[in-house]
Design a protein around this motif. Sequence first.
Motif, PDB file in Angstrom:
ATOM      1  N   ARG A  51      74.770   4.324  62.619  1.00 51.20           N
ATOM      2  CA  ARG A  51      73.480   3.758  63.046  1.00 51.20           C
ATOM      3  C   ARG A  51      72.801   2.979  61.919  1.00 51.20           C
ATOM      4  N   ASN A  52      73.532   2.013  61.375  1.00 50.24           N
ATOM      5  CA  ASN A  52      73.030   1.223  60.252  1.00 50.24           C
ATOM      6  C   ASN A  52      73.104  -0.249  60.634  1.00 50.24           C
TER       7      ASN A  52
ATOM      8  N   LEU B   8      83.068   5.537  63.435  1.00 50.81           N
ATOM      9  CA  LEU B   8      82.303   5.767  62.198  1.00 50.81           C
ATOM     10  C   LEU B   8      81.098   4.832  62.146  1.00 50.81           C
ATOM     11  N   VAL B   9      81.319   3.551  62.478  1.00 50.41           N
ATOM     12  CA  VAL B   9      80.225   2.569  62.429  1.00 50.41           C
ATOM     13  C   VAL B   9      79.164   2.911  63.474  1.00 50.41           C
ATOM     14  N   ASN B  10      79.610   3.288  64.665  1.00 53.59           N
ATOM     15  CA  ASN B  10      78.639   3.666  65.705  1.00 53.59           C
ATOM     16  C   ASN B  10      77.818   4.864  65.284  1.00 53.59           C
TER      17      ASN B  10
ATOM     18  N   LEU C 206      78.585   5.350  55.449  1.00 56.04           N
ATOM     19  CA  LEU C 206      78.305   4.065  56.119  1.00 56.04           C
ATOM     20  C   LEU C 206      76.824   3.914  56.458  1.00 56.04           C
ATOM     21  N   ASN C 207      76.156   5.032  56.676  1.00 58.73           N
ATOM     22  CA  ASN C 207      74.719   4.976  56.952  1.00 58.73           C
ATOM     23  C   ASN C 207      73.953   4.392  55.766  1.00 58.73           C
ATOM     24  N   GLN C 208      74.464   4.591  54.560  1.00 61.66           N
ATOM     25  CA  GLN C 208      73.791   4.128  53.336  1.00 61.66           C
ATOM     26  C   GLN C 208      74.301   2.756  52.872  1.00 61.66           C
ATOM     27  N   ALA C 209      75.275   2.184  53.588  1.00 60.22           N
ATOM     28  CA  ALA C 209      75.937   0.970  53.082  1.00 60.22           C
ATOM     29  C   ALA C 209      75.071  -0.276  53.244  1.00 60.22           C
ATOM     30  N   ASP C 210      75.124  -1.167  52.242  1.00 59.59           N
ATOM     31  CA  ASP C 210      74.544  -2.508  52.382  1.00 59.59           C
ATOM     32  C   ASP C 210      75.593  -3.485  52.906  1.00 59.59           C
TER      33      ASP C 210
END
Length: 305
Positions: free
Chosen positions: A96-97, A91-93, A70-74
């Motif tokens: 940090r994206n 996971l989203v927290n 998720l850190n690499q997700a656009d």
Amino acid sequence: MKHTFSIISLAALLGGGLPIQAKLNVVATVPDFGAIAEEVGGDKVKVTSIARGTEDAHFVDARPSYIRVLNQADVLDEGGAELEIGWLPPLVNGARNARILSDAPGHVVLSRGIRLLEVPTGPVDRSMGDVHPLGNPHFWTDPANGKAIANALSEAFSRLDPANAALYQANAQKFDERLDKKIVEWTKLMEPYRGTKVVTYHKSFNYFLERFGLELAGTIEPKPGIEPSPSYINGLIPRLKSEGAKLVLIEPFRPRKTPEYVAQAIGARLVLAPTSVGGNEKVKDYFSLFDYDLAQIVAALKEPK
Ligand SMILES: [Zn+2]
């Protein structure tokens, strides 16, 4: 120096910095959204789905390795309506994206474009543990909603990658047309069985049943997400008998014992039908999900018990 840095971070935040030829990095919560993202994005996207088709979308084994993904997700495609509330927020927290935080252009909440079933009209009592407090989040089990999902994804991809917008729109349109043809075929296949009363484990087939003219007679769970007690099942059986339920339809990952007991008691057939792509080895994409499930149902209803 400090200034330059913040301008660059801002550009990255706004998603304007997609390097030439890079693929959009798309993360889908459930494999169905991932499968449709692949149809719409083609070779311009790299898609990762977090849940497996063999898992209950409410209770996903969300391994911490997905924080890195998720850190690499656009783009993050989620169903919303609290479908993923038990496992996605940490996971989203952790990721940090800023590209996928709520209200960022890369965060797509697919239920927002859908007419949800069973939206509560009064106050919601969460203390009961009902996992559908905002309405039924299993909307992708109606193939007509697949079109709405494709169109929402095409809009999001086009916004983030305007150079390929025409391609995304053309792919979504092709997908919609293929689905329209299949929906006519599937509806015709199910025509002889209109009005058949069906029992499900969870309220995960409601959109599917509505699309194909089948009726929900009852569920093994007393409420979405709550396991049945023996006294609930004992009360359910006579109701299902008087309704004339013919089919017990469950996902392959559900416990088998109680559904088998209920099917036996009411003289119905038990059918295992995935509600997600990857739910078994035959369900490889969004089309084969319906091809497979409908074939199982027709086979069970053809042969009188
Ligand atoms: Zn549910």
